[in-house]
Scaffold this motif. Structure first.
Motif, short mmCIF file in Angstrom:
data_model
loop_
_atom_site.label_atom_id
_atom_site.label_comp_id
_atom_site.label_asym_id
_atom_site.label_seq_id
_atom_site.Cartn_x
_atom_site.Cartn_y
_atom_site.Cartn_z
N TYR A 253 72.64 3.51 -1.04
CA TYR A 253 71.79 4.17 -0.04
C TYR A 253 70.73 5.07 -0.66
CZ TYR A 253 74.27 8.60 -0.67
OH TYR A 253 74.79 9.77 -1.20
N ALA A 254 71.04 5.66 -1.82
CA ALA A 254 70.05 6.53 -2.47
C ALA A 254 68.82 5.74 -2.90
CB ALA A 254 70.68 7.23 -3.68
N MET A 255 69.04 4.59 -3.54
CA MET A 255 67.93 3.76 -3.97
C MET A 255 67.18 3.18 -2.78
SD MET A 255 68.27 4.24 -7.15
CE MET A 255 67.01 3.15 -7.80
N ALA A 256 67.92 2.83 -1.72
CA ALA A 256 67.27 2.29 -0.52
C ALA A 256 66.39 3.36 0.13
CB ALA A 256 68.33 1.81 0.47
N THR A 257 66.85 4.62 0.10
CA THR A 257 66.05 5.72 0.65
C THR A 257 64.77 5.91 -0.16
OG1 THR A 257 68.05 6.83 1.44
CG2 THR A 257 66.06 8.17 1.23
N ILE A 258 64.89 5.82 -1.48
CA ILE A 258 63.70 5.93 -2.34
C ILE A 258 62.74 4.79 -2.05
CG2 ILE A 258 62.91 5.84 -4.73
CD1 ILE A 258 65.49 7.30 -5.50
N LEU B 52 70.29 13.31 -2.69
CA LEU B 52 70.58 11.91 -2.41
C LEU B 52 71.87 11.45 -3.07
CD1 LEU B 52 67.09 10.12 -2.67
CD2 LEU B 52 68.52 10.35 -0.63
N MET B 53 72.14 12.01 -4.25
CA MET B 53 73.29 11.55 -5.02
C MET B 53 74.56 12.35 -4.73
SD MET B 53 71.85 9.10 -6.65
CE MET B 53 73.06 8.65 -7.89
N GLY C 179 75.49 8.32 -4.66
CA GLY C 179 74.38 7.57 -4.09
C GLY C 179 74.73 6.17 -3.62
N VAL C 180 76.03 5.84 -3.61
CA VAL C 180 76.46 4.50 -3.21
C VAL C 180 77.60 4.61 -2.21
CG1 VAL C 180 77.33 2.27 -4.00
CG2 VAL C 180 75.84 3.62 -5.49
N ILE C 181 77.48 3.91 -1.10
CA ILE C 181 78.57 3.81 -0.13
C ILE C 181 79.44 2.62 -0.52
CG2 ILE C 181 79.18 3.43 2.29
CD1 ILE C 181 76.49 4.65 3.05
N GLU D 69 65.88 12.23 -11.88
CA GLU D 69 67.19 12.73 -11.44
C GLU D 69 68.11 11.58 -11.11
OE1 GLU D 69 70.28 15.10 -10.55
OE2 GLU D 69 68.36 15.86 -11.30
N VAL D 70 67.61 10.59 -10.39
CA VAL D 70 68.46 9.48 -9.93
C VAL D 70 68.79 8.51 -11.06
CG1 VAL D 70 68.55 7.47 -8.41
CG2 VAL D 70 67.67 9.64 -7.54
N LEU D 71 67.76 8.11 -11.83
CA LEU D 71 67.97 7.05 -12.82
C LEU D 71 68.56 7.54 -14.13
CD1 LEU D 71 64.70 4.93 -12.39
CD2 LEU D 71 66.93 4.59 -11.33
#
Length: 236
Positions: free
Chosen positions: A143-148, A126-127, A132-134, A54-56
């Motif tokens: 922040y989304a990738m950091a949470t993962i 997350l997205m 997913g980015v501040i 989903e994210v990538l």
């Protein structure tokens, strides 16, 4: 093409080792009366596969094809194992454990499907905010990738606890497992955050201080998550 093959090979090697460590730790914890280890890696892998697909891919997060192939095809393709699930099910049937065989089939299929769905849903959540980015005043924090990353660290801490606490290891080997595993994960997870920022058009030479801050923040979050996973594992 060659770069993708190499990336898949590297990811596959890491995934195979992780599968061995996780399944071994789970079997040492719960015993071998049921295929708990294979079920655990398949469910965990299904959840993470759904989350990262989903994210990538579906959310089109900036990341090269090689990194996506290494993670999705190599790492999680080798971490999960349908063939071992099939073999263990056949063994149960041959032993006359028809109830356990049916339970393994039903639970594995249902749990993996649910895990993938939860992973996809988690990725979408997350997205939701700003992809997913501040972003603010020229800087960005994924922040989304950091949470993962933190979630992965939590799982690694949990697995490390099961391996260290349930398997008889010398103090030196325990320290090596924990330090090398934690250090490698923190380093590589921080590295791909920086690579993400570079691919998101934030040149390294103009954002060195900010990228170091992102790297250190990721290390702190992952360190706390590792400790939490280890603490939870000790309580199981």
């Amino acid at each position: 093409m060659l770069n993708q093959v190499i990336a898949v090979a590297v990811g596959g090697a890491c995934g195979s080792v992780l599968r061995f460590l996780v399944s071994t730790g789970v079997y040492q914890w719960l015993g071998r009366g049921f295929p708990y280890g294979t079920l655990a890696v398949n469910v965990m892998g299904s959840f993470l596969m759904g989350l990262l697909v989903e994210v990538l891919i579906l959310q089109r997060v900036a990341m090269t094809v090689e990194y996506r192939a290494a993670i999705l095809v190599g790492l999680f393709g080798s971490f999960t194992t349908f063939s071992t699930f099939s073999l263990e099910t056949v063994y149960l049937i041959e032993q006359g454990s028809f109830g356990k065989a049916a339970l393994n089939i039903g639970v594995s299929i249902a749990a993996c499907l649910i895990a993938v769905w939860i992973g996809l849903l988690g990725g979408r959540l997350l997205m939701l905010y700003s992809g997913g980015v501040i972003r603010s005043m020229g800087w960005a924090f994924p922040y989304a990738m950091a949470t993962i990353n933190a979630l992965g660290a939590l799982l690694i801490g949990l697995v490390a606890s099961l391996i260290v606490e349930k398997i008889a290891l010398s103090p030196e080997y325990r320290a090596a497992v924990m330090i090398i595993g934690a250090g490698a994960f923190v380093t590589f997870s921080g590295l791909y955050l920086i690579l993400y920022l570079i691919e998101d058009e934030h040149p390294l030479d103009l954002n060195v201080n900010w990228m170091l801050s992102v790297f250190l923040s990721n290390a702190i979050f992952c360190g706390l998550a590792l400790w939490s996973g280890y603490w939870i594992g000790k309580k199981l």
